[in-house]
Design a protein around this motif. Sequence first.
Motif, PDB file in Angstrom:
ATOM      1  N   SER A  79      13.234  28.641  -2.866  1.00  0.00           N
ATOM      2  CA  SER A  79      13.413  28.156  -4.231  1.00  0.00           C
ATOM      3  C   SER A  79      12.410  28.927  -5.081  1.00  0.00           C
ATOM      4  N   LYS A  81      11.005  28.529  -7.824  1.00  0.00           N
ATOM      5  CA  LYS A  81       9.903  27.793  -8.449  1.00  0.00           C
ATOM      6  C   LYS A  81       8.710  27.634  -7.513  1.00  0.00           C
ATOM      7  N   GLN A  98      22.268  33.770  -8.868  1.00  0.00           N
ATOM      8  CA  GLN A  98      22.715  33.149 -10.114  1.00  0.00           C
ATOM      9  C   GLN A  98      22.056  31.783 -10.220  1.00  0.00           C
ATOM     10  N   ARG A  99      21.622  31.429 -11.413  1.00  0.00           N
ATOM     11  CA  ARG A  99      20.892  30.174 -11.588  1.00  0.00           C
ATOM     12  C   ARG A  99      21.846  28.977 -11.535  1.00  0.00           C
ATOM     13  N   PRO A 102      19.273  24.020 -14.123  1.00  0.00           N
ATOM     14  CA  PRO A 102      17.802  24.070 -14.136  1.00  0.00           C
ATOM     15  C   PRO A 102      17.127  22.768 -14.553  1.00  0.00           C
ATOM     16  N   THR A 170      19.361  20.203  -9.464  1.00  0.00           N
ATOM     17  CA  THR A 170      20.104  21.113  -8.597  1.00  0.00           C
ATOM     18  C   THR A 170      20.085  20.694  -7.131  1.00  0.00           C
ATOM     19  N   GLY A 197      11.534  29.413 -12.935  1.00  0.00           N
ATOM     20  CA  GLY A 197      12.452  29.728 -11.847  1.00  0.00           C
ATOM     21  C   GLY A 197      13.228  28.567 -11.273  1.00  0.00           C
ATOM     22  N   THR A 200      16.831  28.678  -9.322  1.00  0.00           N
ATOM     23  CA  THR A 200      17.169  30.041  -8.907  1.00  0.00           C
ATOM     24  C   THR A 200      16.648  30.250  -7.493  1.00  0.00           C
ATOM     25  N   ALA A 223      19.667  35.935 -14.256  1.00  0.00           N
ATOM     26  CA  ALA A 223      18.559  35.264 -13.583  1.00  0.00           C
ATOM     27  C   ALA A 223      17.305  36.136 -13.626  1.00  0.00           C
ATOM     28  N   GLU A 226      15.773  35.820 -17.226  1.00  0.00           N
ATOM     29  CA  GLU A 226      15.117  34.532 -17.457  1.00  0.00           C
ATOM     30  C   GLU A 226      13.871  34.371 -16.585  1.00  0.00           C
ATOM     31  N   SER A 227      13.970  34.730 -15.313  1.00  0.00           N
ATOM     32  CA  SER A 227      12.837  34.518 -14.411  1.00  0.00           C
ATOM     33  C   SER A 227      11.696  35.488 -14.700  1.00  0.00           C
ATOM     34  N   LYS A 248      10.903  27.644 -19.818  1.00  0.00           N
ATOM     35  CA  LYS A 248      12.338  27.845 -19.619  1.00  0.00           C
ATOM     36  C   LYS A 248      12.843  28.887 -20.610  1.00  0.00           C
TER      37      LYS A 248
END
Length: 312
Positions: A79, A81, A98-99, A102, A170, A197, A200, A223, A226-227, A248
């Motif tokens: 994961s 995060k 792909q996310r 979130p 998720t 994250g 994702t 992803a 964003e990450s 985010k």
Amino acid sequence: MKKITIATRSSKLALWQSEYVKAKLNEHYPELEVELKTFSTKADKILDVPLAKIGGKGLFTKELEVALLNKEADIAVHSLKDVPVEFEEGFVLAALSQRFDPRDALLSQKYASIQELPQNAVVGTTSLRRRLEIKLLRPDIVLKDLRGNINTRIAKLKAGEYDAIILAATGVQKLQIEDEVKYFKPISTEEMIPSMGQATLGIETLDNPELVELVSILHDKNAEIESTIERDFVRTLEGGCQVPIGIKATIIDENSVDVRAIVGMPDGSEYIKEEIVSNINEYKTVGKTLAQTFIDKGAKELLARAEKVAFA
């Protein structure tokens, strides 16, 4: 390459995620044999102490990295995060999935939302970031530590130990256990900004060009955008996985990305919160730039005090 082995934690969620990666690889490489091999991490073994008190870096990843070094596995599925923002030499984050969803989510047997919880309701979470954001939404709420895997946490809720608990949406959705409780309510990212994250998957390998090329089919550009912003923000603040930081990035359209961030004390007594909209082409600098804005407002000092609270 005819076979690869995936290092994974043994929880139901970790296995779901690794099976997801296996299915994607087999979809693209029908002749490839993909094996899963399970390992226990430090975070899996210590279940009676908040994670912030046993150190944030690599709690969920270190043993899987050792497996890669020992050639017991070729790739590790994490994961994102939980993945530290700095990698030790020789390791690479080779692909990002792909996310998924979130958002955080409220689970309860009696109450449909945070707003509907009664005065002084008991809410379960050990995340310092969630504690901060819950206290900003509802200062009266009594926060109680919550450890264990998803099923264990839900069992504690159903046993009446909490009025509600907060989990990543998720995980519940992947395991299809939304119906285990009466109320499963995802919380908008405007109300609760997630961890970097969150939702994702990160695919880690040794710095091996053949392996990196193999798993590149898993990589999602959105992803990555964003990450990158989220992880750069945390890296610049020098914040670990367990300090109270929410960040985010959300792609609005082909030209723009919205970024929301928050840092603060776990009790909500002090915080810094900002939102910006940036050109998507600047995604490699946006996280650092926003973090500098936070630093100028005293974020590093604030996080140092928050960390002392966590380790008290």
